[in-house]
Design an enzyme around this catalytic site. Structure first.
Site, PDB file in Angstrom:
ATOM      1  N   LYS A  15       8.038   4.451   0.737  1.00 53.55           N
ATOM      2  CA  LYS A  15       6.581   4.530   0.557  1.00 53.55           C
ATOM      3  C   LYS A  15       5.892   4.289   1.895  1.00 53.55           C
ATOM      4  CE  LYS A  15       2.896   2.647  -2.355  1.00 53.55           C
ATOM      5  NZ  LYS A  15       2.319   3.964  -2.596  1.00 53.55           N
ATOM      6  N   HIS A  33       7.813  -1.859  -4.095  1.00 55.40           N
ATOM      7  CA  HIS A  33       8.139  -0.428  -4.115  1.00 55.40           C
ATOM      8  C   HIS A  33       9.399  -0.137  -3.311  1.00 55.40           C
ATOM      9  CE1 HIS A  33       3.973   0.084  -5.555  1.00 55.40           C
ATOM     10  NE2 HIS A  33       4.376   1.269  -5.999  1.00 55.40           N
TER      11      HIS A  33
END
Ligand code: NAP
Length: 251
Positions: free
Chosen positions: A141, A137
């Protein structure tokens, strides 16, 4: 339903990143009529009688109260907001049992590719000695591993257990902290955070002499829209609480 049988749809969190994208998708979708955009401070009870389905992409602190208010207003709910735990789901399950005919879908991931990857991984898992999950990701995040990766690993573990599979082979006796990833029900999950990435996942399944790799990539939040629209169209025919979009895909 309206005279032309269009589903009347409201979006909660309509000013947010996901909410704005959902509004655009619903407005452009055949058979759906976007009749209300609600955000902070708007009254959910005002939807009673004029909306069939509401989509919630708000914040974890507001989403459960929104769903209870929607049920009280006689509105089906499609929920993408994260942060649901078993207790909150239990309260909604109990509430919806008292509102016959109404449906609630809580889906941690609306990307069709991610939902299919999870299903394929669980299907394949009993046939392989080893399975590990790598999620990748963007570095903004805040949680690791991702909810989708945890769910994928739990599905693999459940499928292996149901098939009576032994523990996975791993001769590691010394390792740096974190080198072998986190364990979810005995399945290793590794989290990569890298500038430039969006949301990606790889499931590696290994046997002597062969490997199966299942990979899913979300490049943009529009990837969630086919799943959201499918859920909006399906929820009126699925009374009660459903968790996970996979239940709506007849896999
Ligand atoms: P966001 O941009 O912060 O949008 C949330 C919006 O909801 C904001 O406009 C916020 O207003 C508003 N809001 C807060 N409380 C509310 C309430 N009580 N009633 C109505 N609206 C309220 O966040 P996002 O990126 O769109 O994400 C929203 C949620 O969806 C997050 O939980 C995210 O993790 C989740 N998500 C799920 C999926 C999936 O596939 N299931 C995909 C992407 C994201 P303020 O800004 O004024 O507080």
């Amino acid at each position: 339903m309206t005279a032309v049988e269009e589903l009347r749809v409201a979006v909660l969190g309509a000013a947010g990143r996901m909410g704005r994208t959902v509004c655009e998708a619903v407005a452009a979708a055949e058979g759906l009529d976007l009749v209300a955009r609600l955000d902070v401070g708007d009254d959910v009870s005002s939807l009673a009688g004029r909306v069939d389905v509401a989509v919630d992409f708000t914040v974890p602190s507001a989403t459960e109260a929104n769903v209870h208010a929607l049920l009280d207003a006689g509105v089906h709910a499609v929920v993408g907001t994260t942060g649901w735990d078993d207790a909150a789901l239990g309260r909604v399950r109990e509430h919806v049992s008292r509102t016959p005919g109404l449906g609630v879908l809580v889906a941690p991931n609306f990307a069709i590719s991610a939902v299919l990857a999870m299903a394929f991984a669980a299907k394949a898992a009993p046939w392989f000695e080893s399975a590990e999950v790598i999620e990748l990701h963007h570095p903004d995040k805040i949680d690791a591993p991702s909810g989708t990766a945890r769910h994928t690993a739990a599905g693999i573990a459940a499928a292996r257990a149901a098939a009576g599979r032994d523990e996975m082979p791993d001769a590691t006796t010394s390792a740096l902290d974190g080198a072998r990833g986190a364990q979810v029900d005995g399945v290793r999950v590794h989290a990569v955070r890298l500038r430039g990435l969006v949301a990606h996942e790889e499931i590696l399944l290994g046997n002597p002499g062969e490997q199966l790799t299942i990979r899913t990539d979300s490049f943009d939040r529009v990837s969630f829209m086919p799943g959201v629209l499918h859920a909006v169209r399906t929820v009126p025919s699925r009374p009660g609480l459903t968790v996970g979009l996979d239940s709506y895909l007849d896999l």
